[in-house]
Design a protein around this motif. Structure first.
Motif, mmCIF file in Angstrom:
data_model
loop_
_atom_site.group_PDB
_atom_site.id
_atom_site.type_symbol
_atom_site.label_atom_id
_atom_site.label_comp_id
_atom_site.label_asym_id
_atom_site.label_seq_id
_atom_site.Cartn_x
_atom_site.Cartn_y
_atom_site.Cartn_z
ATOM 1 N N GLY A 1 50.636 79.737 42.541
ATOM 2 C CA GLY A 1 50.765 78.488 41.650
ATOM 3 C C GLY A 1 50.005 78.629 40.385
ATOM 4 N N LYS A 2 50.534 78.284 39.441
ATOM 5 C CA LYS A 2 49.993 78.682 38.029
ATOM 6 C C LYS A 2 48.606 78.198 37.777
ATOM 7 C CE LYS A 2 54.129 79.394 35.476
ATOM 8 N NZ LYS A 2 54.839 79.250 34.492
ATOM 9 N N ASP A 3 48.427 76.857 38.566
ATOM 10 C CA ASP A 3 47.032 76.406 38.188
ATOM 11 C C ASP A 3 46.017 77.372 38.629
ATOM 12 O OD1 ASP A 3 45.049 74.238 37.838
ATOM 13 O OD2 ASP A 3 44.955 74.261 39.940
ATOM 14 N N LEU A 4 45.978 77.942 39.880
ATOM 15 C CA LEU A 4 45.150 78.793 40.434
ATOM 16 C C LEU A 4 44.781 80.006 39.638
ATOM 17 C CD1 LEU A 4 42.923 79.938 42.478
ATOM 18 C CD2 LEU A 4 44.804 80.579 43.850
ATOM 19 N N ILE A 5 45.970 80.532 38.921
ATOM 20 C CA ILE A 5 46.001 81.699 38.283
ATOM 21 C C ILE A 5 45.205 81.310 36.756
ATOM 22 C CG2 ILE A 5 47.560 83.491 36.582
ATOM 23 C CD1 ILE A 5 49.625 83.383 39.383
ATOM 24 N N GLU B 1 42.067 83.198 35.356
ATOM 25 C CA GLU B 1 41.926 83.609 34.121
ATOM 26 C C GLU B 1 40.846 83.167 33.164
ATOM 27 O OE1 GLU B 1 45.919 83.367 32.890
ATOM 28 O OE2 GLU B 1 46.708 85.236 33.720
ATOM 29 N N LEU B 2 40.594 81.851 33.407
ATOM 30 C CA LEU B 2 39.625 81.160 32.449
ATOM 31 C C LEU B 2 38.086 81.436 32.879
ATOM 32 C CD1 LEU B 2 41.229 77.465 32.348
ATOM 33 C CD2 LEU B 2 40.680 79.160 30.437
ATOM 34 N N ALA B 3 38.133 81.907 34.265
ATOM 35 C CA ALA B 3 36.755 82.284 34.762
ATOM 36 C C ALA B 3 36.692 83.839 34.389
ATOM 37 C CB ALA B 3 36.751 82.183 36.165
ATOM 38 N N GLY B 4 37.491 84.329 33.797
ATOM 39 C CA GLY B 4 37.491 85.939 33.369
ATOM 40 C C GLY B 4 38.065 86.991 34.305
ATOM 41 N N GLY B 5 38.799 86.440 35.027
ATOM 42 C CA GLY B 5 39.409 87.291 36.120
ATOM 43 C C GLY B 5 40.980 87.456 35.427
ATOM 44 N N GLU B 6 41.599 88.395 36.370
ATOM 45 C CA GLU B 6 42.984 88.968 35.797
ATOM 46 C C GLU B 6 43.801 89.461 36.936
ATOM 47 O OE1 GLU B 6 43.557 92.458 33.265
ATOM 48 O OE2 GLU B 6 41.452 92.931 33.585
ATOM 49 N N ASN C 1 37.689 90.831 38.841
ATOM 50 C CA ASN C 1 36.871 90.037 38.321
ATOM 51 C C ASN C 1 36.923 88.419 38.834
ATOM 52 O OD1 ASN C 1 35.634 92.424 36.883
ATOM 53 N ND2 ASN C 1 37.121 91.843 35.227
ATOM 54 N N ILE C 2 37.230 88.211 40.157
ATOM 55 C CA ILE C 2 37.511 86.789 40.630
ATOM 56 C C ILE C 2 36.003 86.278 40.839
ATOM 57 C CG2 ILE C 2 38.397 85.366 42.232
ATOM 58 C CD1 ILE C 2 40.606 87.795 42.698
ATOM 59 N N SER C 3 35.830 85.163 40.536
ATOM 60 C CA SER C 3 34.764 84.360 40.914
ATOM 61 C C SER C 3 34.696 84.037 42.310
ATOM 62 C CB SER C 3 34.373 82.930 40.001
ATOM 63 O OG SER C 3 35.577 82.232 40.342
ATOM 64 N N LYS C 4 33.558 83.885 42.845
ATOM 65 C CA LYS C 4 33.136 83.442 44.485
ATOM 66 C C LYS C 4 33.869 82.343 44.727
ATOM 67 C CE LYS C 4 29.909 86.975 45.381
ATOM 68 N NZ LYS C 4 30.619 88.117 45.770
ATOM 69 N N ASP C 5 33.756 81.148 43.913
ATOM 70 C CA ASP C 5 34.366 79.913 44.237
ATOM 71 C C ASP C 5 36.034 79.917 44.375
ATOM 72 O OD1 ASP C 5 34.174 80.255 41.435
ATOM 73 O OD2 ASP C 5 34.369 78.127 41.189
#
Length: 78
Positions: A25-29, A33-38, A52-56
């Motif tokens: 889903g685009k929302d999760l992606i 990305e907004l949290a700094g992951g890719e 770089n995925i945040s724990k939450d």
């Protein structure tokens, strides 16, 4: 000029990326990305990985991974 094999690999990688985006889903992606992951193609260029995925968001992502794997197997993109 690209060879047929390179063209096929590029096409297969695009298909994998679109399938992953669809299943997650685009929302999760976007939140990742907004949290700094890719979402990135790994060094071997045979698999995508999230960096770089945040724990939450990690738990939510892990819950959706089986659906992504099933989709990849269904379309023989694994």
């Amino acid at each position: 000029m690209a060879t047929i094999g390179q063209f096929q690999n590029n096409l297969k990688n695009k298909a994998k990326k679109y399938l992953i985006e669809h299943e997650l889903g685009k929302d999760l992606i976007q939140r990742i990305e907004l949290a700094g992951g890719e979402l990135k193609l790994s060094n071997g260029k045979k698999a995508f990985e999230f960096l770089n995925i945040s724990k939450d968001l990690q738990t939510e992502l892990e819950e959706k991974i089986p659906g992504v794997q099933q989709g990849l197997q269904k379309w023989r993109l694994d």
